[in-house]
Design an enzyme around this catalytic site. Structure first.
Site, PDB file in Angstrom:
ATOM      1  N   GLU A  34       0.869  -1.178   0.000  1.00 36.13           N
ATOM      2  CA  GLU A  34       0.000   0.000   0.000  1.00 36.13           C
ATOM      3  C   GLU A  34       0.906   1.228   0.000  1.00 36.13           C
ATOM      4  O   GLU A  34       1.261   1.777   1.018  1.00 36.13           O
ATOM      5  CB  GLU A  34      -0.923  -0.006   1.211  1.00 36.13           C
ATOM      6  CG  GLU A  34      -1.984   1.087   1.140  1.00 36.13           C
ATOM      7  CD  GLU A  34      -2.863   1.139   2.374  1.00 36.13           C
ATOM      8  OE1 GLU A  34      -3.720   2.031   2.436  1.00 36.13           O
ATOM      9  OE2 GLU A  34      -2.694   0.297   3.290  1.00 36.13           O
TER      10      GLU A  34
ATOM     11  N   ASP B 282      -8.262  -3.793   6.875  1.00 34.26           N
ATOM     12  CA  ASP B 282      -7.235  -2.755   7.066  1.00 34.26           C
ATOM     13  C   ASP B 282      -6.726  -2.811   8.501  1.00 34.26           C
ATOM     14  O   ASP B 282      -6.464  -1.794   9.136  1.00 34.26           O
ATOM     15  CB  ASP B 282      -7.793  -1.374   6.729  1.00 34.26           C
ATOM     16  CG  ASP B 282      -6.708  -0.320   6.535  1.00 34.26           C
ATOM     17  OD1 ASP B 282      -5.541  -0.695   6.298  1.00 34.26           O
ATOM     18  OD2 ASP B 282      -7.014   0.879   6.646  1.00 34.26           O
TER      19      ASP B 282
END
Length: 380
Positions: free
Chosen positions: A125, A268
């Site tokens: 990410e 997440d």
């Protein structure tokens, strides 16, 4: 040697059926039918479904991949998330220096070979994000795509590789180059306008990272990344359904626009999932858990304390989605996004026997990895 099960209800990754016999052999599903197989049959009371697939897992069990990119960290993360039904995951490296990225990749490669965790690949990410939408990603490490990072992303020993990038920081040509080399590209942490987002989709990007969060919003004269994601029928969107990141109405809107076949549940998750600690380190600061929400001292959201079974429950019990839709977004949809649908996220002949047994309240009664019943977890 085969193991035979009879289950009251079975969700195969698409639909729920009743009174099925499931034959597991050599860690895979050998047969699913209404006909009783020969030999002993173990009866299961509840709903048998595929294990969950999470494409965005930063940490768990008190550890964060960025802070300790090792095999031991992956094992602790795996055990923490298995407690909540995840059987396949992409450990996620938040924007950092190249050495951390490389160490994480090396740990993932070792983990895949050893078979000691739930790891099926890796999610980078960043670091090729937008500073305008960086969230808690450190600006000092945000940068453009270099040859050494391209070489890292295209390694063949680290399973499925997912890269989240901002299209204003990576050209369409480089997106195409990544995709043609086997990398799955997701768009996020971006302030790009709709035209630039569409160029990235046309170049091969197929996903959006945590829809609505850290991306240009839907507006009347510029649909931004949110509007472009919602209107594109082929791409997949991860969504953090904890109701801290996304309002329930926005969750419902996204699913109506894209359907459960293209919205996938992600956690997440940070270190806090599967840990008793409410405050844990991140870089030179602390991330604190309060009322189910993770923040750094200035109040910025900092990942989540969400787990996958809670995300499924939120969809079914609070968004009033069908159980099939809620489970689909945690199983088959993310597997399709990664191109792993023949292996995980489904219960069908040939698929890996990663399975969960749920009761009527969606508590987890049992877990199987590669056909092996995993013991030692409390009921959720």
């Amino acid at each position: 040697m085969a193991t035979n099960y009879q289950t009251d209800k079975l969700f195969d990754g698409v639909k729920i059926t009743h009174n099925k016999f499931v034959v597991v052999e050599d860690g895979r599903i050998a047969q699913i039918s209404e006909k009783q197989p020969q030999g002993e049959v173990l009866k299961l009371s509840g709903l048998l479904c595929p294990g969950f697939v999470d494409t965005q897992v930063n940490g768990g069990g008190g550890v964060l991949l960025n802070q300790s990119p090792t095999l031991d960290t992956l094992d602790k993360m795996s055990r923490a998330h298995l407690a909540y039904g995840t059987t396949s995951m992409l450990p996620t490296v938040i924007t950092d220096n190249f050495d951390v990225m490389q160490s994480a990749a090396n740990a993932v490669a070792t983990s895949i070979v050893s078979g000691s965790s739930l790891v099926v690949g890796i999610h980078f990410e960043g670091p090729h994000l937008s500073t305008a939408k960086k969230g808690i990603h450190p600006e000092t490490h945000i940068r453009g795509l270099s040859e050494k990072e391209f070489a890292l992303f295209t390694r063949k020993d680290i399973g499925k590789v997912l890269v989240t990038l901002a299209p204003e920081n990576v050209s369409p040509e480089d997106i195409t180059k990544l995709v043609n080399s086997g990398v799955t590209v997701s768009l996020g942490h971006s302030n790009a306008n709709a035209d630039l987002v569409q160029q990235a989709i046309d170049a091969g990007a197929t996903g959006f990272t945590h829809l609505f969060n850290a991306m240009s919003p839907l507006q009347s004269r510029d649909p931004g990344m949110v509007g472009t994601a919602l209107s594109d029928q082929d791409s997949f969107c991860g969504m953090i359904v904890d109701f801290h990141h996304v309002h329930p109405v926005a969750c419902q809107l996204a699913i109506k626009c894209k359907s459960a076949k293209h919205i996938m549940l992600v956690t997440d998750a940070m270190s806090h999932v599967g840990s008793v600690h409410t405050s844990l380190p991140y870089g030179d600061t602390q991330i604190t858990l309060q009322d189910g929400k993770l923040t750094v001292p200035d109040g910025t959201l900092a990942g989540s304390a969400l787990d996958m079974i809670s995300a499924v429950k939120n969809c079914h019990q609070r968004l009033a989605l069908s159980l099939e839709e809620s489970l689909l977004m945690a199983t088959n949809t993310p597997a399709q996004f990664l191109g792993l649908e023949k292996q995980v996220g489904n219960l069908a002949p040939g698929a890996v026997a990663n399975m969960l047994l749920l009761d009527n309240d969606l508590s987890i009664k049992a877990r199987w990895i590669n056909g092996k019943l995993i013991k030692g977890f409390p009921l959720q």
